[in-house]
Design a protein around this motif. Structure first.
Motif, PDB file in Angstrom:
ATOM      1  N   LEU A  59       0.949  -1.141  -0.056  1.00  0.00           N
ATOM      2  CA  LEU A  59      -0.037   0.090  -0.010  1.00  0.00           C
ATOM      3  C   LEU A  59       0.938   1.172   0.047  1.00  0.00           C
ATOM      4  O   LEU A  59       0.557   2.243  -0.820  1.00  0.00           O
ATOM      5  N   GLU A  60       1.901   1.217   0.853  1.00  0.00           N
ATOM      6  CA  GLU A  60       2.735   2.440   0.965  1.00  0.00           C
ATOM      7  C   GLU A  60       3.477   2.677  -0.208  1.00  0.00           C
ATOM      8  O   GLU A  60       3.465   3.849  -0.991  1.00  0.00           O
ATOM      9  N   GLU A  61       4.023   1.697  -1.156  1.00  0.00           N
ATOM     10  CA  GLU A  61       4.786   1.618  -2.286  1.00  0.00           C
ATOM     11  C   GLU A  61       3.449   2.117  -3.312  1.00  0.00           C
ATOM     12  O   GLU A  61       4.042   2.897  -4.342  1.00  0.00           O
ATOM     13  N   ALA A  62       2.372   1.794  -3.358  1.00  0.00           N
ATOM     14  CA  ALA A  62       1.449   2.220  -4.225  1.00  0.00           C
ATOM     15  C   ALA A  62       0.973   3.580  -4.226  1.00  0.00           C
ATOM     16  O   ALA A  62       0.766   4.389  -5.105  1.00  0.00           O
ATOM     17  N   GLN A  63       0.859   3.977  -2.984  1.00  0.00           N
ATOM     18  CA  GLN A  63       0.868   5.481  -2.409  1.00  0.00           C
ATOM     19  C   GLN A  63       1.918   6.283  -2.993  1.00  0.00           C
ATOM     20  O   GLN A  63       1.534   7.268  -3.624  1.00  0.00           O
ATOM     21  N   LYS A  64       3.061   5.800  -2.856  1.00  0.00           N
ATOM     22  CA  LYS A  64       4.257   6.549  -3.163  1.00  0.00           C
ATOM     23  C   LYS A  64       4.415   6.799  -4.698  1.00  0.00           C
ATOM     24  O   LYS A  64       4.535   7.677  -5.438  1.00  0.00           O
ATOM     25  N   LYS A  65       4.153   5.792  -5.464  1.00  0.00           N
ATOM     26  CA  LYS A  65       3.995   5.645  -7.049  1.00  0.00           C
ATOM     27  C   LYS A  65       2.981   6.788  -7.435  1.00  0.00           C
ATOM     28  O   LYS A  65       3.162   7.416  -8.451  1.00  0.00           O
ATOM     29  N   ALA A  66       1.842   6.551  -6.925  1.00  0.00           N
ATOM     30  CA  ALA A  66       0.653   7.422  -7.295  1.00  0.00           C
ATOM     31  C   ALA A  66       1.050   8.802  -6.933  1.00  0.00           C
ATOM     32  O   ALA A  66       0.639   9.899  -7.714  1.00  0.00           O
ATOM     33  N   GLU A  67       1.573   9.431  -6.062  1.00  0.00           N
ATOM     34  CA  GLU A  67       2.109  10.646  -5.672  1.00  0.00           C
ATOM     35  C   GLU A  67       3.247  11.196  -6.671  1.00  0.00           C
ATOM     36  O   GLU A  67       2.991  12.173  -7.082  1.00  0.00           O
ATOM     37  N   GLU A  68       3.894  10.519  -7.156  1.00  0.00           N
ATOM     38  CA  GLU A  68       5.074  10.356  -8.234  1.00  0.00           C
ATOM     39  C   GLU A  68       4.154  10.796  -9.440  1.00  0.00           C
ATOM     40  O   GLU A  68       4.453  11.794 -10.126  1.00  0.00           O
ATOM     41  N   ASN A  69       3.341  10.169  -9.697  1.00  0.00           N
ATOM     42  CA  ASN A  69       2.540  10.261 -10.979  1.00  0.00           C
ATOM     43  C   ASN A  69       1.663  11.482 -11.121  1.00  0.00           C
ATOM     44  O   ASN A  69       1.613  12.009 -12.130  1.00  0.00           O
ATOM     45  N   ARG A  70       1.327  11.485  -9.727  1.00  0.00           N
ATOM     46  CA  ARG A  70       0.460  12.975  -9.605  1.00  0.00           C
ATOM     47  C   ARG A  70       1.461  14.164  -9.963  1.00  0.00           C
ATOM     48  O   ARG A  70       0.897  15.142 -10.742  1.00  0.00           O
ATOM     49  N   LYS A  71       2.565  14.028  -9.239  1.00  0.00           N
ATOM     50  CA  LYS A  71       3.388  15.553  -9.490  1.00  0.00           C
ATOM     51  C   LYS A  71       3.916  15.351 -10.859  1.00  0.00           C
ATOM     52  O   LYS A  71       4.002  16.678 -11.494  1.00  0.00           O
ATOM     53  N   GLU A  72       4.173  14.348 -11.678  1.00  0.00           N
ATOM     54  CA  GLU A  72       4.558  14.471 -12.864  1.00  0.00           C
ATOM     55  C   GLU A  72       3.285  15.025 -13.800  1.00  0.00           C
ATOM     56  O   GLU A  72       3.706  15.752 -14.788  1.00  0.00           O
ATOM     57  N   LEU A  73       2.272  14.594 -13.572  1.00  0.00           N
ATOM     58  CA  LEU A  73       1.010  15.007 -14.397  1.00  0.00           C
ATOM     59  C   LEU A  73       1.012  16.384 -14.213  1.00  0.00           C
ATOM     60  O   LEU A  73       0.737  17.125 -15.279  1.00  0.00           O
ATOM     61  N   PHE A  74       1.061  17.127 -12.928  1.00  0.00           N
ATOM     62  CA  PHE A  74       0.877  18.372 -12.864  1.00  0.00           C
ATOM     63  C   PHE A  74       1.841  19.178 -13.269  1.00  0.00           C
ATOM     64  O   PHE A  74       1.505  20.180 -13.855  1.00  0.00           O
ATOM     65  N   ASN A  75       2.979  18.760 -13.295  1.00  0.00           N
ATOM     66  CA  ASN A  75       4.105  19.354 -14.125  1.00  0.00           C
ATOM     67  C   ASN A  75       3.926  19.607 -15.434  1.00  0.00           C
ATOM     68  O   ASN A  75       4.254  20.561 -16.170  1.00  0.00           O
ATOM     69  N   ASN A  76       3.344  18.388 -16.049  1.00  0.00           N
ATOM     70  CA  ASN A  76       3.130  18.617 -17.413  1.00  0.00           C
ATOM     71  C   ASN A  76       1.989  19.494 -17.824  1.00  0.00           C
ATOM     72  O   ASN A  76       1.925  20.376 -18.996  1.00  0.00           O
ATOM     73  N   TYR A  77       0.900  19.484 -16.832  1.00  0.00           N
ATOM     74  CA  TYR A  77      -0.240  20.296 -17.039  1.00  0.00           C
ATOM     75  C   TYR A  77       0.511  21.908 -16.901  1.00  0.00           C
ATOM     76  O   TYR A  77       0.258  22.580 -17.586  1.00  0.00           O
ATOM     77  N   ILE A  78       1.222  22.148 -15.820  1.00  0.00           N
ATOM     78  CA  ILE A  78       1.796  23.490 -15.806  1.00  0.00           C
ATOM     79  C   ILE A  78       2.825  24.003 -17.250  1.00  0.00           C
ATOM     80  O   ILE A  78       2.507  25.056 -17.915  1.00  0.00           O
ATOM     81  N   THR A  79       3.505  22.968 -17.700  1.00  0.00           N
ATOM     82  CA  THR A  79       4.207  23.261 -18.683  1.00  0.00           C
ATOM     83  C   THR A  79       3.298  23.657 -20.107  1.00  0.00           C
ATOM     84  O   THR A  79       3.705  24.350 -20.858  1.00  0.00           O
ATOM     85  N   ASP A  80       2.519  22.510 -20.118  1.00  0.00           N
ATOM     86  CA  ASP A  80       1.675  22.630 -21.334  1.00  0.00           C
ATOM     87  C   ASP A  80       0.694  23.873 -21.498  1.00  0.00           C
ATOM     88  O   ASP A  80       0.207  24.458 -22.301  1.00  0.00           O
ATOM     89  N   GLY A  81       0.408  23.936 -20.000  1.00  0.00           N
ATOM     90  CA  GLY A  81      -0.656  25.336 -20.053  1.00  0.00           C
ATOM     91  C   GLY A  81      -0.024  26.496 -20.523  1.00  0.00           C
ATOM     92  O   GLY A  81      -0.781  27.328 -20.855  1.00  0.00           O
TER      93      GLY A  81
END
Length: 58
Positions: free
Chosen positions: A6-28
């Motif tokens: 569960l902790e590993e999945a939560q960590k991976k989800a947080e990493e994916n969220r940060k990457e997605l948000f960074n893409n949104y910021i750049t592309d925005g």
């Protein structure tokens, strides 16, 4: 063992969220230069529409 997974999945989800948000910021920013909107006319607008449907109270 389940807690570790569960902790590993939560960590991976947080990493994916940060990457997605960074893409949104750049592309925005790129989209702003094109049409003076951060998300209209881009995939970000489509993503917002999908997310809003997923979070609607039923």
């Amino acid at each position: 063992m389940k807690k570790k997974k569960l902790e590993e999945a939560q960590k991976k989800a947080e990493e994916n969220r940060k990457e997605l948000f960074n893409n949104y910021i750049t592309d925005g920013k790129k989209n702003w230069e094109k049409n003076k909107s951060h998300f209209k006319g881009s995939y970000i607008s489509d993503d917002m529409a999908i997310c809003s449907k997923l979070t609607e109270d039923k």
